[in-house]
Write a protein that holds these residues in place. Structure first.
Motif, PDB file in Angstrom:
ATOM      1  N   ASN A 579     -24.724 -26.989 -16.354  1.00 26.59           N
ATOM      2  CA  ASN A 579     -25.166 -25.771 -15.448  1.00 26.59           C
ATOM      3  C   ASN A 579     -23.895 -24.980 -15.093  1.00 26.59           C
ATOM      4  N   LYS A 580     -23.286 -23.499 -14.968  1.00 24.66           N
ATOM      5  CA  LYS A 580     -22.115 -23.589 -14.316  1.00 24.66           C
ATOM      6  C   LYS A 580     -22.256 -23.440 -12.888  1.00 24.66           C
ATOM      7  N   VAL A 581     -21.966 -23.491 -11.880  1.00 22.90           N
ATOM      8  CA  VAL A 581     -22.291 -23.552 -10.480  1.00 22.90           C
ATOM      9  C   VAL A 581     -21.006 -23.591  -9.478  1.00 22.90           C
ATOM     10  N   ARG A 582     -21.015 -22.640  -8.677  1.00 27.79           N
ATOM     11  CA  ARG A 582     -20.430 -22.167  -7.931  1.00 27.79           C
ATOM     12  C   ARG A 582     -19.419 -23.377  -7.167  1.00 27.79           C
ATOM     13  N   LYS A 583     -18.326 -23.073  -6.727  1.00 32.66           N
ATOM     14  CA  LYS A 583     -17.434 -23.441  -5.733  1.00 32.66           C
ATOM     15  C   LYS A 583     -18.423 -23.641  -4.317  1.00 32.66           C
ATOM     16  N   SER A 584     -17.815 -25.229  -3.780  1.00 36.90           N
ATOM     17  CA  SER A 584     -18.578 -25.921  -3.010  1.00 36.90           C
ATOM     18  C   SER A 584     -17.602 -25.845  -1.521  1.00 36.90           C
ATOM     19  N   GLU A 585     -18.266 -25.713  -0.393  1.00 35.81           N
ATOM     20  CA  GLU A 585     -16.144 -25.551   0.620  1.00 35.81           C
ATOM     21  C   GLU A 585     -15.960 -26.860   1.073  1.00 35.81           C
ATOM     22  N   ASN A 586     -17.478 -28.257   1.049  1.00 33.62           N
ATOM     23  CA  ASN A 586     -16.667 -29.170   1.231  1.00 33.62           C
ATOM     24  C   ASN A 586     -17.424 -30.366   0.434  1.00 33.62           C
ATOM     25  N   VAL A 587     -17.622 -30.494  -0.457  1.00 32.84           N
ATOM     26  CA  VAL A 587     -18.214 -31.273  -1.568  1.00 32.84           C
ATOM     27  C   VAL A 587     -18.037 -30.992  -2.361  1.00 32.84           C
ATOM     28  N   VAL A 588     -17.706 -32.234  -3.460  1.00 35.41           N
ATOM     29  CA  VAL A 588     -16.691 -32.088  -4.991  1.00 35.41           C
ATOM     30  C   VAL A 588     -17.699 -33.034  -5.748  1.00 35.41           C
ATOM     31  N   VAL A 589     -18.222 -32.549  -6.642  1.00 33.66           N
ATOM     32  CA  VAL A 589     -18.689 -32.505  -7.891  1.00 33.66           C
ATOM     33  C   VAL A 589     -17.585 -33.097  -8.780  1.00 33.66           C
ATOM     34  N   GLU A 646     -19.005 -36.548  -4.079  1.00 34.95           N
ATOM     35  CA  GLU A 646     -18.284 -37.506  -2.661  1.00 34.95           C
ATOM     36  C   GLU A 646     -17.862 -35.968  -2.441  1.00 34.95           C
ATOM     37  N   TRP A 647     -17.288 -36.211  -0.328  1.00 33.03           N
ATOM     38  CA  TRP A 647     -17.480 -35.548   0.392  1.00 33.03           C
ATOM     39  C   TRP A 647     -15.222 -35.371   0.193  1.00 33.03           C
ATOM     40  N   ASP A 648     -14.819 -33.645   0.280  1.00 35.34           N
ATOM     41  CA  ASP A 648     -13.600 -33.396  -0.373  1.00 35.34           C
ATOM     42  C   ASP A 648     -13.273 -33.400   0.945  1.00 35.34           C
ATOM     43  N   SER A 649     -12.212 -34.551   1.528  1.00 34.83           N
ATOM     44  CA  SER A 649     -11.218 -34.536   2.379  1.00 34.83           C
ATOM     45  C   SER A 649     -10.094 -33.463   1.948  1.00 34.83           C
ATOM     46  N   GLU A 650     -10.356 -32.654   1.760  1.00 33.85           N
ATOM     47  CA  GLU A 650      -8.757 -31.624   1.878  1.00 33.85           C
ATOM     48  C   GLU A 650      -9.493 -30.775   2.721  1.00 33.85           C
ATOM     49  N   VAL A 651     -10.962 -30.388   2.678  1.00 39.48           N
ATOM     50  CA  VAL A 651     -11.871 -29.399   3.685  1.00 39.48           C
ATOM     51  C   VAL A 651     -12.541 -30.388   5.398  1.00 39.48           C
TER      52      VAL A 651
END
Length: 732
Positions: A579-589, A646-651
């Motif tokens: 599935n194509k889903v939209r951008k997350s603010e702080n979680v990397v898939v 995992e959590w996005d360390s850059e956000v």
């Protein structure tokens, strides 16, 4: 408050105006040889040079204070090292002198005593209570090694109280309060009555001058009449005892204002009914003569019922021994009579300072005796206390407790606080005797668990191997030791549950990685892992996992590193969602940020938590904590929809809600302490709910907002330091 008047009444303002060694030398020569006195004179000159140019608040040279302290110690006939330490006790704290300087000039023994008295001024503390508590801890540890430390400290406090009028009113009250709560009870525990009485009266003067004067005025009224009665009774007793061939010294006893005030207020006794306003002391040469005098007194004067106490057969824990009785004297006035030997009287006045044995350069082992058990208990207290405030509170309570004496079935005497129950006695005998308690016999009668013990009771504890502590016992026991042991037992049970929870979480994640915990324990060097996570045993790591203090995945990664065939990466390879889903603010898939995610409300994961993703068809990825019951179930039933997240360390982290619950023993003010601690850390509270539980417990549920799991872990650590909180856990 005129200084001249104060000096004559309560020793307030009696600072030595012209510091001189001559008066001290004269007193020392009554029990020391001239060589020792010369060494002490060198100590005086050393202290005088160290404090040169320093003034007290009274504008007198600073040396007047250590000289006065040394004189108090000399009046207690303390040894050379103690008097020297009294002269030098402020040099390290208030001058350029170092511990090394004192060792070189006067030896290691004197230096150790000085450092035992010196405050911890070189350390920084977060609060006044913490600084005060740490200084008390230091003093307790020092006196456990050498009791002379606290004798010096009491002499220091006594002279400071005598000159307290030179300080500001707030400082007077603060020091007087500390004196009556800590130092006077400490002097009582050590049996140094001569210091205890004076400290109490001086503190009373500064804490409540009006009431002090009221009691003093009442005592002064009819003073001539009282003195006549005491003199008449003393003459009668001396004559009667002499007829029996017993040599005695009979005198009136001094009256202490604070003691009278406490009896008037705390015991609600009218002033005219306080029997020991009229007191007589009889000193003889032997224990046998003490009982002979008691027989003479009771045969000639009517004793009052319930007013006889035999502290010779059952000495107090501070070594005090005496016979106490109250009789109707001439003209029907009640008079308290104390009968003791000269040696008992010396110990009653000077306590441990009177009987302490010294050897040159070596301290007596008497500090290990049963009379010093309370010191060891206070050492345990400071180890167990979870915060400075708790320690100070418990210390004051322990020092102020009155005592009772009870017997074991074998006839051994045990000391308990007044109001103790059989269960307190059981825990005093041994922790396991308390844990296995099922009942008690007092004087051969079965009694209820809340039966209040009295002086002289013989107590037998009934136990069973199957019995375990109960929560409602905490409402029964009166001693801090018993309460502490019961709470520790329940905390250990909770720890066992926490260990099981951590083991379950670790096992689940290891299974996803293709390993079992039991097999890894056989393959891996656990010592290295334990050291890496700052534990002492593997259970510590399981507790950290369960309590969210370390990442479960991080533990797994380190475990896999220990296996030669593994690369140390986490083999988490479920099927990727198409599935194509939209951008997350702080979680990397799967390392991609261009995917829509939602934070699962069932477990509310926080940045730093171990997380797993689950594809919700048409809605993106739902992010759960790895230990969430829902994700574990879904992973079993629909494993192909698990995705690596995992959590996005850059956000920059945003605020996340986290729900947690506190399990604690209910008491007044505990909710306020928790809320204050959360607020101090700048954490916002969005919801609070309290739920009463059985057996005087309560559960408090919070929803707060934090940016990272470390922020919650830090808060949790702080909250666990609050007394009576025994468990904190995340909740949905």
């Amino acid at each position: 408050m005129a200084t001249a008047a104060l000096c004559s009444n309560t020793n307030i303002g009696c600072e030595m105006r012209n510091p001189s060694i001559s008066g001290l030398k004269k007193q020392l020569l009554t029990y020391m040889d001239s060589k020792q006195v010369r060494q002490i004179e060198l100590g005086f000159q050393f202290s005088k040079n160290a404090h040169h140019g320093q003034l007290r608040k009274s504008k007198k040279p600073f040396i007047s204070h250590p000289l006065a302290v040394a004189m108090i110690l000399a009046n207690l006939e303390q040894d050379k090292a103690t008097v020297l330490a009294g002269l030098l006790h402020d040099t390290v704290e208030d001058s350029e002198v170092t511990q090394v300087d004192i060792v070189e000039a006067f030896g290691e023994e004197v230096a150790t005593l000085v450092m035992g008295v010196t405050k911890l001024t070189q350390l920084s503390f977060t609060s006044k209570e913490e600084a005060q508590a740490e200084n008390y801890r230091k003093m307790l540890l020092a006196m456990a090694k050498d009791i002379r430390v606290v004798i010096i400290k009491l002499a220091d406090r006594l002279h400071n109280m005598r000159t307290l009028q030179y300080l500001s009113r707030p400082r007077q009250r603060a020091i007087a309060k500390e004196t009556v709560e800590i130092y006077a009870p400490l002097a009582h525990r050590l049996g140094i009555a001569s210091i205890k009485w004076e400290l109490e009266d001086l503190a009373f003067y500064f804490l409540d001058y009006t009431k002090y004067q009221q009691v003093k005025k009442k005592l002064t009224l009819k003073r001539h009449e009282r003195e006549q009665l005491v003199n008449e009774m003393s003459t009668l007793i001396h004559g009667l005892v002499a007829k029996e061939g017993v040599e005695s010294r009979v005198s009136g006893r001094p009256k202490h204002l604070y003691s009278l005030y406490r009896k008037i207020t705390e015991q609600n006794i009218p002033f005219d009914e306080i029997y020991d306003r009229l007191g007589i002391r009889v000193l003889v040469h032997s224990v046998k003569e003490c009982y002979e005098v008691l027989g003479v007194v009771h045969s000639h004067f009517k004793p009052l019922s319930g007013r006889f106490k035999d502290y010779i057969a059952m000495p107090k824990s501070n070594l005090y021994q005496s016979l106490h009785t109250t009789v109707l004297g001439p003209h029907g006035h009640p008079i308290e009579i104390q009968i003791r030997t000269h040696q008992m009287h010396r110990i009653s006045e000077y306590g441990v300072a009177a009987h302490w044995e010294y050897k040159e350069g070596q301290v007596s082992d008497q500090v290990k005796g049963p009379q010093f058990e309370w010191i060891r208990e206070m050492i345990d207290l400071q180890k167990e206390s979870e915060s400075p405030q708790t320690f100070l509170k418990d210390l004051k309570l322990d020092l102020l407790m009155d005592e009772i004496f009870v017997f074991t079935p074998q006839g051994h005497v045990k000391v308990l606080v007044k109001g103790s129950r059989p269960l307190d006695f059981a825990y005093l005998i041994h922790t396991e005797v308390g844990h296995r308690y099922i009942g008690a016999k007092v004087n051969d009668r079965i009694v209820a668990i809340d039966f209040e013990l009295s002086n002289g009771d013989q107590v037998e504890i009934l136990t069973s191997k199957t019995s375990l502590p109960k929560m409602d016992w905490l409402q029964v026991v009166k001693t801090r030791q018993a309460k502490s042991k019961i709470k520790q037992w329940f905390k250990r049970q909770n720890r066992d549950q926490v260990i099981k929870s951590g083991e379950s979480k670790l096992s689940q994640v290891l299974l996803v990685a293709g390993h079992s915990l039991s097999s890894l324990r056989d393959k891996v060097d656990m010592k290295r892992l334990i050291t890496q996570f700052n534990g002492t045993q593997f259970d510590d790591i399981l507790v950290m996992i369960a309590q969210g203090e370390v990442s479960c995945k991080e533990v797994v990664r380190q475990l896999l590193k220990e296996i030669p065939s593994e690369k140390g990466t986490f083999p988490y390879t479920p099927v990727q969602s198409k599935n194509k889903v939209r951008k997350s603010e702080n979680v990397v898939v799967y390392g991609e940020r261009d995917i829509k995610v939602t934070i699962a409300k069932c477990c509310n994961p926080l940045p730093g938590d171990d997380i797993d993703g689950f594809v919700v068809l048409g809605k993106g990825v739902s992010v759960h904590r790895s230990d969430c019951a829902n994700i574990l179930k879904l992973g079993t039933e629909l494993s192909d929809r698990l995705v690596s997240v995992e959590w996005d360390s850059e956000v920059v982290a945003q605020l996340y809600p986290v729900s947690f619950q506190i399990d604690c023993f209910d008491r007044v003010g505990i909710l306020q302490e928790v809320v204050s601690q959360i607020s101090e850390l700048g954490i916002n509270i969005t919801q609070v709910k309290t739920t009463p539980k059985p057996q005087s417990q309560i559960q408090i549920r919070f929803v707060i907002q934090v940016r990272h799991v470390k922020e919650f872990a830090s808060l949790r650590k702080k909250l666990l330091q609050i007394a009576d909180i025994y468990a904190i856990s995340r909740s949905s």
